[in-house]
Every structure is written in C-alpha cells, then in structure tokens.
Design an enzyme around this catalytic site. Structure first.
Site: not given
Length: 456
Positions: A154, A156, A205, A227-228, A359
């Site tokens: 997972h 941090s 990420g 999946e970005l 983004e």
C-alpha cells in the site's frame, strides 16, 4: 522507513519499517509455496472466505473512518469506503463461478477439448492512497477468489489500510502466506519485479510510476495492469437536466478534495446553458466548508500532502495569469494554506493551459462553452488520458453516438465519478492498460490453459 505525515496537522501519524530485499524474497517464497494449496481449495470455499473477510472490514469501519481522516484527509462525515468496497467484492464473488467456468469446445466420443482459467500464481497489488480500500479490493478480492496468492503493497500515505485488510482476511481463514501485507520501498519493489518474483502486477498511481513498473518488468514477460493518470471530461448538452448535471459534475470535481481517479477535471457546456451552469456551480461550491476532516461539519478536507495542494495552486495561478477567470471568492475559505486548499471554478480557460491538459487531482475545474457535439468531442479527445467521460442528455441514442467517438475507457450518461463492478474498469492512452472488475477482471487475473484430450 515508511512514514505517514498526517495532512490534518503535519504530525507523524504512523511509521513502519520496510522489508529488506532478502526478507521480501522470503515473503515471496512463502507465498509461492502456499498458493498451490490455496488454489486447490474449492471455489466455493475461497469465495466464502473472501466474503467473510469483507464483512470483517465492515465491522472495523468506525475505526477506519477516523484513520482515513488522519492518513489522507477525507472528512469523517462521508463514512469511509465500505459501501463501494463491499459492492465491488460482492459482485466479483457473485460472478466468479460463471467467469471462471471452463469453456467446453467439444466433448464427443473422440475428444474432450476445453479451455480452463487458471491462476497466475502470485499477484502484487500496488495500491494508492486516494481510495485505499476500494482501489485495493478491485484486485485483491478477485485475485484471491481465482486462486492466486496476493501481496499487497500500500501507499506510504495509508499504511494502516493494508494492515486492516490483512487482519480481516486472516481472521476469515485465508492463510497468512496467501494474503500478505508488505511494506516495501520503491527500489526493493522494482528489484523484485525485475527478478520475476510476481506473475501479475497491478499498479494504480502516476504515469511516471507506471513507467517505472514497466521498466522494471522489461524482459520478464510478467503480466501487468496499470491505472495511471486521468483528466476526465464532462459534456452538458442542450437537453440536459441542468440542476442534476451541476450537482453531479461539481461533486465529481470536488469530492475527496478532487483526489479521485475518475474525478471530473474539465467541463464543456453547450453555449445556451453555459452561463446558468456556471452560476449554479459557483453557488454550490460557495456552500462548501473547508476544514479539519474530524469535524462533522467539514465538507472539504485537506489534500493528502501539501505538495499536492501546491501543484494545484500553481496550475490555477498560471491559468489566471493567462486570462482565466476565478469564480470562487478566496475570503470564503480563510483556512486555505498548506495541505488545505480552497475549491475553485475557472472560466475563460483553453487547452493551452496546464489546468486543462495536465492532471490536477485537486479541487479545481475549468469550464468551457462549446457550440455542439463536434466541438465537444474534439476537446474531450484533446488529452493524453482516457479513463472516463460523462455525457449529459436525455437522448440515449445521441449519447451512444458521441460515446463511440470518445477515446476513453468508460462513458457515463447522466452520472459521473462511479465505478460499476459489472463493467470493465479500463483506460487508454496515458491512463494505462488492462482491465479490472467484471468478467474481464477475472480473465486479467488468470491465464487460459487449453486441454486437448483424445479419447482411447
């Protein structure tokens, strides 16, 4: 050392030691040894254990909601993620028998020919912090049900999430070696991938993170789902229900402080409705309360890290300097600063501005008028990303015609920012590749194996 700095007050909320490469390899070895026995259990048993693990997470929800506020800033008023977490896992459990059933080609006196779905082996899930439970369960549940061993790394920012999930699933009878929560630094993760420690890697990420994953896996031929980034558009047509469109699209842009994979980051409105849309959107955002996520009155919490907020501030400032109009009064949000970022609606924007191309992943959205469908499609496709698009009209046939032209993974009509577990969750362009959930999710997390059996 993994350190979670709480966006609430900048304090150290949690620290965890990362595994050395040797210890990480040992964990992989244990998973490899346990996976075949897990896969040999009946599908019904694996499904039952995953369902119980999901229920165990639900029993922890009161504690989880507050932990999420401390770790990544989501206001407690929204009650956490268990609704979506359970919906996705339940759907994947419900369709498992059909999705994993062998395909029979022939069963005659001469031949039995079938194609079976068999587990990859070890699946590494690298999960993000923005929806840490729901994004993880997208892969964890079907991977376990399909007979894989799962190692969860997972983010941090949300280290407690993996611990909670591991506790819940272990208490449900899933062996500790079959589902492991691991704390790994980037280098160790890359080294393990490069040595083909995993048979499938699922990463959610950044684009740069996805490139690093692919570079690490180069030459291993390990399967990978990515999946970005995203820059998801909404398009409001002349026959749209304007009030519902405003409520849904602005919520899609601002909820979770804009930190949503499929959040709305740009909106195109037909010219005849543009002024009314902006007026209603501004009025809605002016009602938001930015503040401490532990306060039940807070509707907009801090972003997960101050540097994320600064990135959005820079995009917004550049757009305003280039001629954009900011509609939200800064005096309404005196708490703005550091990780706490006020929401903003921008008009007079265009695609030369970063805020309309890169983004943002924060509570800002640009709104542009368009003459009609052709211009809207051109602008929606003028992006390096392709995750979702949201169309607003009463005409289903029109929406489907437009949807066919949009370069994206999912098209919504009259809704946004939702993940339907019955449909494939996928993207194109810099958003990545692969497909999760739905029947296709099981095909992603297994491989086909053909049986050509000639009878004596």
């Amino acid at each position: 050392m993994i350190r979670c700095i709480s966006p609430i007050d900048g304090s150290v909320y949690a620290e965890r030691e990362t595994l050395s490469f040797g210890d990480a390899q040992s964990a992989v070895t244990r998973a490899r040894a346990a996976q075949s026995e897990w896969a040999a259990q009946s599908l019904a048993d694996r499904i039952a254990r995953v369902r119980e693990g999901v229920a165990n997470v639900g029993a922890m929800n009161d504690e989880i909601v507050e932990e999420l506020a401390w770790q990544m800033g989501r206001p407690i008023r929204y009650g956490g993620e268990f609704g979506g977490f359970e919906e996705r896992a339940t759907h994947m459990a419900d369709i498992a028998a059909e999705a994993l059933a062998p395909i029979q080609i022939e069963n005659s006196a001469a031949f039995r020919r079938i194609i079976k779905r068999v587990p990859h082996g070890i699946v590494l899930v690298v999960a993000p912090w923005n929806y840490p439970y729901m994004t993880a369960i997208n892969t964890v549940a079907p991977a376990l049900i399909a007979g894989n061993a799962v190692m969860l790394k997972h983010a941090s920012q949300t280290p407690l999430v993996g611990e909670r999930m591991a506790q819940a699933f272990h208490d449900a009878g899933i062996p500790e070696e079959v589902f492991q929560n691991v704390f790994l630094d980037h280098q160790t993760t890359s080294d393990l991938i490069a040595r083909r420690s995993f048979d499938f890697v699922n990463f959610t990420g950044s684009v740069e993170g996805g490139k690093a994953m692919e570079q690490a896996a180069a030459g291993t031929f390990a399967s990978m789902g990515l999946e970005l980034g995203g820059k998801d558009p909404g398009y409001v047509m002349d026959d749209a229900d304007l009030d519902v469109a405003v409520d849904t699209l602005i919520d899609g842009a601002m909820f979770n402080s804009g930190q949503c994979c499929c959040g709305i980051e740009r909106i195109y409105v037909v010219e005849s409705l543009f002024d009314a849309f902006v007026e209603k959107a501004v009025a809605l955002v002016n009602t938001y309360k930015l503040g401490n996520p532990l306060d039940p009155e807070t509707t907009l919490g801090p972003m997960a890290q101050a540097r994320f907020a600064d990135h959005v501030r820079a995009q917004t400032a550049e757009a305003i300097a280039a001629g954009a109009t900011a509609h939200i009064d800064t005096t309404l949000f005196p708490q703005d600063g550091g990780a706490y970022l006020m929401p903003q609606i921008l008009t007079n924007v265009d695609h030369s501005m970063r805020v309309m191309q890169e983004e943002s992943f924060g509570p800002v959205v640009g709104v542009m008028p368009v003459k009609g469908d052709a211009e809207a499609v051109q602008l929606m496709n003028d992006s390096s990303y392709g995750l979702t698009a949201s169309l607003w009209t009463k005409d289903v046939a029109r929406a489907e015609r437009i949807a066919d032209q949009i370069e994206t993974g999912t098209v919504f009509m009259n809704r946004a920012d939702y993940l339907d577990p019955g449909l494939c969750w996928t993207g194109c362009k810099d958003t990545g590749r692969g497909g999760g959930l739905s029947m296709i999710g099981y095909h992603t997390l297994t491989r086909p194996k053909s049986y050509h059996l000639k009878k004596a």
